[in-house]
Scaffold this motif. Structure first.
Motif, mmCIF file in Angstrom:
data_model
loop_
_atom_site.group_PDB
_atom_site.id
_atom_site.type_symbol
_atom_site.label_atom_id
_atom_site.label_comp_id
_atom_site.label_asym_id
_atom_site.label_seq_id
_atom_site.Cartn_x
_atom_site.Cartn_y
_atom_site.Cartn_z
ATOM 1 N N THR A 117 20.066 -51.698 3.893
ATOM 2 C CA THR A 117 19.168 -52.603 4.607
ATOM 3 C C THR A 117 17.790 -51.952 4.664
ATOM 4 O O THR A 117 17.680 -50.731 4.785
ATOM 5 N N ALA B 190 15.775 -52.036 2.104
ATOM 6 C CA ALA B 190 15.714 -51.375 0.792
ATOM 7 C C ALA B 190 14.314 -51.356 0.202
ATOM 8 O O ALA B 190 14.042 -50.570 -0.708
ATOM 9 N N GLY B 191 13.429 -52.209 0.698
ATOM 10 C CA GLY B 191 12.071 -52.200 0.180
ATOM 11 C C GLY B 191 11.183 -51.151 0.811
ATOM 12 O O GLY B 191 10.059 -50.927 0.351
ATOM 13 N N ARG C 166 23.325 -52.950 -3.229
ATOM 14 C CA ARG C 166 22.819 -54.236 -2.768
ATOM 15 C C ARG C 166 21.595 -53.957 -1.906
ATOM 16 O O ARG C 166 21.666 -53.191 -0.943
ATOM 17 N N ALA C 167 20.487 -54.576 -2.245
ATOM 18 C CA ALA C 167 19.226 -54.360 -1.528
ATOM 19 C C ALA C 167 18.981 -55.524 -0.579
ATOM 20 O O ALA C 167 18.829 -56.664 -1.010
ATOM 21 N N LEU D 227 10.935 -55.727 -1.618
ATOM 22 C CA LEU D 227 12.364 -55.897 -1.870
ATOM 23 C C LEU D 227 12.601 -56.333 -3.306
ATOM 24 O O LEU D 227 13.429 -55.750 -4.022
ATOM 25 N N GLU D 228 11.894 -57.359 -3.749
ATOM 26 C CA GLU D 228 12.040 -57.837 -5.121
ATOM 27 C C GLU D 228 11.572 -56.787 -6.118
ATOM 28 O O GLU D 228 12.135 -56.660 -7.204
ATOM 29 N N ALA E 78 14.391 -54.254 -6.453
ATOM 30 C CA ALA E 78 15.520 -54.879 -7.142
ATOM 31 C C ALA E 78 15.227 -55.040 -8.627
ATOM 32 O O ALA E 78 16.100 -54.804 -9.479
ATOM 33 N N SER E 79 13.998 -55.441 -8.950
ATOM 34 C CA SER E 79 13.621 -55.616 -10.351
ATOM 35 C C SER E 79 13.569 -54.281 -11.082
ATOM 36 O O SER E 79 14.063 -54.152 -12.210
ATOM 37 N N ASP F 54 20.979 -56.231 -7.102
ATOM 38 C CA ASP F 54 20.926 -57.498 -6.374
ATOM 39 C C ASP F 54 20.035 -57.380 -5.149
ATOM 40 O O ASP F 54 20.181 -56.447 -4.355
ATOM 41 N N ALA F 55 19.129 -58.337 -4.994
ATOM 42 C CA ALA F 55 18.317 -58.442 -3.788
ATOM 43 C C ALA F 55 18.874 -59.562 -2.927
ATOM 44 O O ALA F 55 19.066 -60.682 -3.403
ATOM 45 N N ALA G 264 18.133 -61.571 0.480
ATOM 46 C CA ALA G 264 17.165 -61.821 1.548
ATOM 47 C C ALA G 264 17.884 -62.265 2.809
ATOM 48 O O ALA G 264 18.832 -63.054 2.765
#
Length: 337
Positions: free
Chosen positions: A6, A8-9, A28-29, A38-39, A42-43, A48-49, A51
């Motif tokens: 949690t 993760a960004g 899992r982000a 966050l994206e 994940a990218s 996996d992002a 939200a």
């Protein structure tokens, strides 16, 4: 392992995700939908992002379903300048929501690592700890709503461990930064030692009487050319404190995920040694070529540092980056080590 992070960004979450993906784990982000970081993470890592919001219990279900471990970093932070109620809703109630989702949807979870804070020790009424360095045996006597919500969330972890068997570990990091934040006047750290940023901060917040006096002093010395600010007391002493590199904190958190000796324990996490604000501001001055303005004032932060002996002994934690290494990295200078 299948690990949920949690927040993760954030600075620590992104570094932890890189470590875990590098080891071959599934990550899992989780974070707020409007958080572009966050994206980005994940990218970058092809993970996996998801939200969601800690205050929305239903949004947590797809995030936790069947995970092996949760690294809970998401929180309302003091650096975000939010209302006290949000600390309660996100840090306390949000952590309850996450633990409850884990209980119902991740019955085989192997570890829940909760990110607390050294604010759980900070008594705002006196501004000073009972002793230094502060170890994990120091009473939890938070003098702020933020610190109190961290204590409440720690207690929630212990309750879910006793009642439902969820194995948890608590991490209590000191102030944590990425190197670039130390030289950015607009970062949460910039207002501590960039004169113009400190002035803007005081002018846009409701200061107490001591801060009002400091604001007046800073207005007198304000300059169109930015300068660095050093606060010292009547004896010329500056505060001693700790700032930890986010990469070291992420490595510490990684070590808590599968170490059986970490279950049910809390660990302070910080750099190898404290530094004085004078040392840091002088290092910034050398690296950035900015003049230092020293102001003697009673609002100097009380000295504060923690012991990381327990993390060293139990987790094998060895911090590798000092605040001076961080400044050198951010400015492209040679490290002083």
């Amino acid at each position: 392992m299948d690990v949920l992070i949690t927040g993760a960004g954030g600075r620590i979450g992104a570094e932890l995700a890189r470590i875990l993906v590098g080891e071959g784990h599934t990550v899992r982000a989780f974070g707020l939908a409007e958080d572009p970081r966050l994206e980005a993470v994940a990218s970058e890592l092809s993970i996996d992002a998801i939200a969601g919001d800690l205050t929305d219990a239903d949004s947590l279900i797809p995030a936790v379903e069947g995970v092996d471990a949760v690294c809970h970093l998401a929180a309302a932070l003091t650096t975000h300048d939010v209302a006290d109620r949000l600390y309660v809703e996100v840090n306390s109630v949000g952590t309850y929501n996450l633990l409850d989702a884990v209980r119902a949807h991740a019955p085989d979870i192997e570890r829940f690592v909760y990110t607390s804070s050294d604010a759980v020790y900070w008594p705002a009424l006196t501004g000073r700890p009972l002793y230094l360095p502060v170890d994990e045996s120091h009473p939890l006597i938070a003098g702020s709503v933020y610190g109190a919500t961290k204590i409440a969330a720690e207690s929630m972890c212990r309750a879910f461990h006793r009642t439902y068997g969820i194995p948890f570990t608590v991490m209590r990091p000191t102030a944590t930064a990425s190197p670039s934040e130390l030289i950015d006047p607009n970062s949460p750290f910039g207002r501590r030692w960039f004169l113009a940023s400190a002035l803007r901060w005081l002018e846009t917040h409701e200061p107490d009487p001591a801060d009002s006096e400091l604001l007046a002093r800073l207005r007198q010395i304000a300059d169109p050319e930015d300068k660095l600010l050093l606060l010292s007391d009547a004896d010329g002493l500056a505060s001693r404190t700790m700032i930890t590199d986010a990469r070291d904190v992420a490595r510490a958190m990684r070590s808590m995920i599968d170490n059986p000796e970490a279950v049910g324990e809390a660990f302070n996490v910080g750099p190898a040694a404290p530094h004085s604000d004078r040392q840091l501001v002088e290092a910034l001055s050398d690296a950035l070529g900015l003049e230092v303005v020293e102001v003697t004032h009673p609002s100097v932060r009380p000295s504060w540092h923690v012991s990381i002996a327990k993390a060293r002994h139990v987790l094998g934690y060895v911090p590798s980056l000092s605040v001076f290494d961080m400044v050198a990295e951010a400015t492209g200078e040679e490290s002083p080590r």
